[in-house]
Design a protein around this motif. Structure first.
Motif, PDB file in Angstrom:
ATOM      1  N   ALA A   1       0.828  -1.206   0.000  1.00  0.00           N
ATOM      2  CA  ALA A   1       0.000   0.000   0.000  1.00  0.00           C
ATOM      3  C   ALA A   1       0.863   1.258   0.000  1.00  0.00           C
ATOM      4  CB  ALA A   1      -0.930   0.001   1.205  1.00  0.00           C
ATOM      5  N   LEU A   2       1.929   1.246   0.803  1.00  0.00           N
ATOM      6  CA  LEU A   2       2.828   2.406   0.839  1.00  0.00           C
ATOM      7  C   LEU A   2       3.523   2.596  -0.502  1.00  0.00           C
ATOM      8  CD1 LEU A   2       4.502   2.145   4.364  1.00  0.00           C
ATOM      9  CD2 LEU A   2       2.486   3.446   3.675  1.00  0.00           C
ATOM     10  N   ARG A   3       3.924   1.502  -1.106  1.00  0.00           N
ATOM     11  CA  ARG A   3       4.590   1.597  -2.407  1.00  0.00           C
ATOM     12  C   ARG A   3       3.650   2.207  -3.445  1.00  0.00           C
ATOM     13  NH1 ARG A   3       8.957  -1.000  -4.605  1.00  0.00           N
ATOM     14  NH2 ARG A   3       9.005  -1.120  -6.880  1.00  0.00           N
ATOM     15  N   GLU A   4       2.407   1.755  -3.437  1.00  0.00           N
ATOM     16  CA  GLU A   4       1.416   2.293  -4.377  1.00  0.00           C
ATOM     17  C   GLU A   4       1.248   3.799  -4.173  1.00  0.00           C
ATOM     18  OE1 GLU A   4      -1.209   1.723  -7.527  1.00  0.00           O
ATOM     19  OE2 GLU A   4      -0.577  -0.036  -6.387  1.00  0.00           O
ATOM     20  N   ALA A   5       1.199   4.226  -2.909  1.00  0.00           N
ATOM     21  CA  ALA A   5       1.031   5.653  -2.617  1.00  0.00           C
ATOM     22  C   ALA A   5       2.235   6.458  -3.072  1.00  0.00           C
ATOM     23  CB  ALA A   5       0.793   5.852  -1.116  1.00  0.00           C
TER      24      ALA A   5
ATOM     25  N   GLY B   1      -7.963   2.137  -4.638  1.00  0.00           N
ATOM     26  CA  GLY B   1      -8.791   1.042  -4.128  1.00  0.00           C
ATOM     27  C   GLY B   1      -7.935  -0.077  -3.556  1.00  0.00           C
ATOM     28  N   ARG B   2      -6.829  -0.378  -4.225  1.00  0.00           N
ATOM     29  CA  ARG B   2      -5.924  -1.412  -3.715  1.00  0.00           C
ATOM     30  C   ARG B   2      -5.270  -0.963  -2.413  1.00  0.00           C
ATOM     31  NH1 ARG B   2      -4.505  -1.695  -9.122  1.00  0.00           N
ATOM     32  NH2 ARG B   2      -2.528  -0.616  -8.749  1.00  0.00           N
ATOM     33  N   ILE B   3      -4.939   0.326  -2.314  1.00  0.00           N
ATOM     34  CA  ILE B   3      -4.351   0.852  -1.079  1.00  0.00           C
ATOM     35  C   ILE B   3      -5.318   0.647   0.089  1.00  0.00           C
ATOM     36  CG2 ILE B   3      -3.678   2.980   0.106  1.00  0.00           C
ATOM     37  CD1 ILE B   3      -2.534   3.977  -2.560  1.00  0.00           C
TER      38      ILE B   3
END
Length: 474
Positions: A273-277, A350-352
């Motif tokens: 999630a952090l990587r996506e952000a 949404g994935r986050i």
């Protein structure tokens, strides 16, 4: 330029402006530019600020003269339809302004745009954004000065090709010359490098764009007063993502949980999630802004900031579901798609959210302002039981798992299972009793240790309470 039948004067709005007289012709020109930069609209001349119809004197050449003033002082040149209407014994002039396909529209060499009932003079940055948006151009498509293929690192291009082939089966040979790869990615225009080319593959992108940096900081407590760790990350934006994640791993905690006899390690925040952000911040930031992408870590939260708010027409609530993908930097987004950093389907946030909820964390908060976007992550709520669990060593946690499975543990079993001498077993079991995690039953050699009851429940090996109908052994 014609005379029409009487009509009611509408209220001032984002598409309607009142002007008392033709003596305000400069303000009329500015309003034309502002309306043309937005959705178009009408200017009613002969209406006082309080809405009273005062009318205007219309003589020979009046409307032609107004049309000329508007055309001569706007850029792109505006030629609105001008008509006059009768309202009782009064004559009003209506200037019908259509939306300009090329924006922003300038009046007296200054850019304007309509906002509510006012004409807003745009900053250089705002004018640039509107210019590119109206022409379907993203900022990373622009051409920086003094950039050449000497600024591109071929090794970075080769690594990109290797990942793109593995992740998306992009059929480009790894020995393809760097310039050809950049052309296939659309990163060269008019035989010049685009901003995206330098950001993605540059040896030193900050030579041309000092703002293209990522700042990471770990603070003590819950505010920005005391730094515990800090790093300013430069280089190309692909490497920036990886270095930022390394900083996050270095400055966040890993929780250890015993399930059965298995040890599981979970990060304080879900790394995916952090990587996506962070990827979203780097990919979708406003590179025209002088600000940087930032990762701020506090005791009670982790924030990911990036310059530039959400795309026009999108709200924070839209992020909670599948939404249209509107990348601010299309060329960067396309390259990130090829190495599977983004999906380009509007599913990233949404994935986050799902990842955080799946790890037992609160739903992340999203905050959007015109000049920035922030994603706020919060850890699990800290309870007394989890605090106690954090104070236990791995052998004690394994012992709790054993008790949970078998109902109790003895000192000798503690020694055998964990391979420790009697003195260590006694000390660590006593520590569990002092902390209130286990209770001691029996006497002499029949001492047994069981999980402490808490309100009809027992404390499990992960510090949480579990229901139990097991009888306490004696």
């Amino acid at each position: 330029m014609k005379k029409t039948m009487p009509t009611a004067v509408p209220q001032e709005s984002d598409t309607v402006e009142w002007k008392k007289s033709l003596g305000e012709w400069k303000e009329i020109v500015e309003t034309c530019a502002a309306l043309a930069s937005a959705d178009g609209g009408r200017i009613w001349i002969g209406v006082a600020p309080d809405g009273q119809t005062v009318g205007v004197q219309v003589g020979k050449g009046t409307m032609e003269g107004l049309a000329n003033k508007i055309a001569q002082n706007t850029s792109p040149r505006q030629t609105p339809v001008i008509s006059r209407v009768a309202r009782g014994e009064k004559t009003l002039i209506i200037v019908n302004v259509t939306e300009s396909p090329a924006k922003p529209v300038y009046a007296f060499d200054r850019p304007y745009r309509r906002s509510g009932c006012t004409n807003q003079r745009l900053s250089t940055e705002e004018a640039m954004h509107l210019f590119m948006a109206s022409r379907a151009i993203t900022w990373d498509y622009t051409l920086p000065d003094d950039a050449s293929m000497a600024d591109i690192d071929p090794a970075v291009v080769r690594r990109f090709l290797k990942v793109a082939k593995a992740e998306r089966q992009w059929d480009v040979s790894s020995d393809t010359p760097a310039e050809q790869v950049l052309r296939q990615l659309g990163l060269i225009r008019d035989n010049r490098l685009t901003v995206a080319a330098v950001l993605l593959f540059g040896r030193n992108p900050q030579r041309l764009m000092t703002q293209a940096m990522l700042r990471c900081a770990r603070f003590k407590g819950t505010n920005e007063v005391h730094f515990l760790d800090m790093k300013v990350i430069q280089g190309n934006i692909i490497e920036q993502v990886e270095e930022a994640m390394a900083f996050v791993r270095r400055n966040t905690r890993m929780a250890v949980e015993i399930k059965g006899l298995q040890r599981e390690e979970n990060w304080e925040y879900p790394l995916d999630a952090l990587r996506e952000a962070i990827v979203n911040a780097v990919c979708h930031r406003d590179y025209a802004s002088s600000a940087n992408v930032q990762v701020r870590i506090f005791d009670d939260r982790l924030d990911v900031w990036n310059p530039g708010g959400l795309p026009e027409g999108m709200t924070v609530n839209d992020l909670r579901g599948v939404h249209e993908s509107k990348p601010r930097n299309r060329l960067v987004a396309n390259a990130f798609f090829l190495i599977k950093y983004v999906e380009q389907f509007g599913t990233g946030t949404g994935r986050i959210i799902a990842d955080c909820l799946g790890h037992g964390l609160p739903e992340p908060e999203f905050e959007s302002r015109p000049d920035r976007f922030r994603a706020i992550f919060r850890p699990r709520a800290i309870t007394e039981s989890t605090k106690t669990d954090a104070e236990l060593n791995d052998r004690q946690r394994s012992a709790l798992a054993y008790i949970q499975k078998h109902g109790h543990i003895t000192r000798s079993r503690y020694e055998a299972e964990l391979g420790v001498p009697m003195r260590t077993a006694n000390r660590e079991l006593k520590d569990l009793v002092v902390k209130g995690v286990v209770l001691r039953h029996g006497a002499g050699r029949s001492f047994r240790y069981v999980l402490a009851g808490v309100g009809g429940k027992q404390v499990a090996s992960n510090g949480k309470q579990v229901a139990s109908d097991r009888k306490v052994p004696s």
